[in-house]
Scaffold this motif. Sequence first.
Motif, short mmCIF file in Angstrom:
data_model
loop_
_atom_site.label_atom_id
_atom_site.label_comp_id
_atom_site.label_asym_id
_atom_site.label_seq_id
_atom_site.Cartn_x
_atom_site.Cartn_y
_atom_site.Cartn_z
N HIS A 54 11.03 -5.41 -7.15
CA HIS A 54 10.03 -4.61 -6.81
C HIS A 54 10.63 -3.34 -6.10
N HIS A 56 11.08 1.05 -6.20
CA HIS A 56 10.59 2.48 -6.62
C HIS A 56 11.66 3.17 -6.52
N LYS A 131 2.68 -3.14 -14.82
CA LYS A 131 2.42 -2.99 -13.35
C LYS A 131 0.89 -2.24 -13.26
N HIS A 211 3.77 -8.18 -3.09
CA HIS A 211 3.92 -7.90 -1.62
C HIS A 211 2.47 -8.86 -1.02
N ASP A 293 9.97 -4.12 -2.49
CA ASP A 293 8.98 -2.93 -2.59
C ASP A 293 9.92 -1.82 -1.88
ZN LIG Z 1 5.61 -0.92 -4.35
#
Ligand SMILES: [Zn+2]
Length: 411
Positions: A54, A56, A131, A211, A293
């Motif tokens: 996970h 970005h 997602k 998360h 994340d």
């Molecule tokens: Zn995320």
Amino acid sequence: MIVEGRLVDAHFGPRWGQVQIVDGHITRIGDLGLKPDLKLGENQLVFPGFVDVHTHLRQGDEYKEDFHTASAAALNGGVTSLLDMPNNPIPPVTKAMLAGKEAAVAELPVDIGFYVGLGPDTRPSGHRHYKAFMGPSIGNLFFHGDEDLEETVRHYRDCRITLHCEDPEMLRQLADQPSHEQTRPEEAERLAVTTALRLARKHGFRVHVAHLSQTDSLPELEAAAQEFWPDDAGLPGVVWEATPHHLFFDWDNRQVAQRNTFLKMNPPLRSSASRAKLLEAFLAGRIHFLSTDHAPHTIEEKSTKNPSGVPLLDTYGAFGSWLMQQGLSARALARHACYLPGLFTGRKVGRLLPGYRGHLAVLDWDQPWTVRAEDCRTKCAWSPFEGVTFPARVSHTVASGRLFQKGQEVT
Ligand SMILES: [Zn+2]
């Protein structure tokens, strides 16, 4: 390349031995009696490279991060495989739209895979990772309500969908609350998890809950994990992850972070009691993946508008050493940071076995690390853990048979 040291895998070790890597893949492991290129010490543990499902990586917002800086941050943290989320300015919603991304990362030593987005009107495209954001978050890919969501997910039978679980209706009702934490309470996540499992049962898709930040949903998730069909890698039909920030920080202790006002993310930090329960569940093996994340924003952005998200790739392995200090065994760390997320990627990563990718991460217990911004390789150049001391640090990372230290190749 031959590496010698104390080897740890989800299914064996720690045990002294050698790993041979040829052409980017592990070819042999054991008491090989070969002359090592890299010989490690008794206080260093050699894991399969860490796998973060996970992140970005910000394609289209390259002032925050790009594939090269993300790769360096990952290598600095011992992460050798990662999956990138689709909330870009132009979100990829078909497999074909990933071609440019895949070309951009093809030469990097870190394995990078991608999610495609679900949004109103998308359909499955033969991809492995999807997602969906159930409610408003960063970017444009989200649904306005459960009916909206159901109209799309009903087409995704047998697919695995990663869901950001926060109930959109509850978030709307609480939008005027004074603090970020009050606008996104635990109840919003619990409700959304229940909705996700209801839709998954009805329409036959598999679930990965992103998360998880509270433990009241665990009995429901664990029951569903027993009930749903496993996937082709043998992972339960329902899996879930926890992040370093939800396991480490809470409303009471956040002051230990030098940049504590930057600790804003979705879902938000919880109470100390909730965090203690989440950590207890992680240490008991009740949460499948340690996922960051990783969501970089610049210091200027965090100091002004403060968008949600914090960068965490640089500190992945060091955070793992903190989990070990809390009682997690080395093999359990290999299970939740390498083996299980490795299965999720669908690639041969996360194990020390012949045929797997030549990825290693070395945790060095002779190097406690007080995190400083200048130690980080993420382009945004800060960390939520600045000022925090971890008991160990990643001293070496091997990715596809190439050796890295502090995110830079050693030649
Ligand atoms: Zn995320």
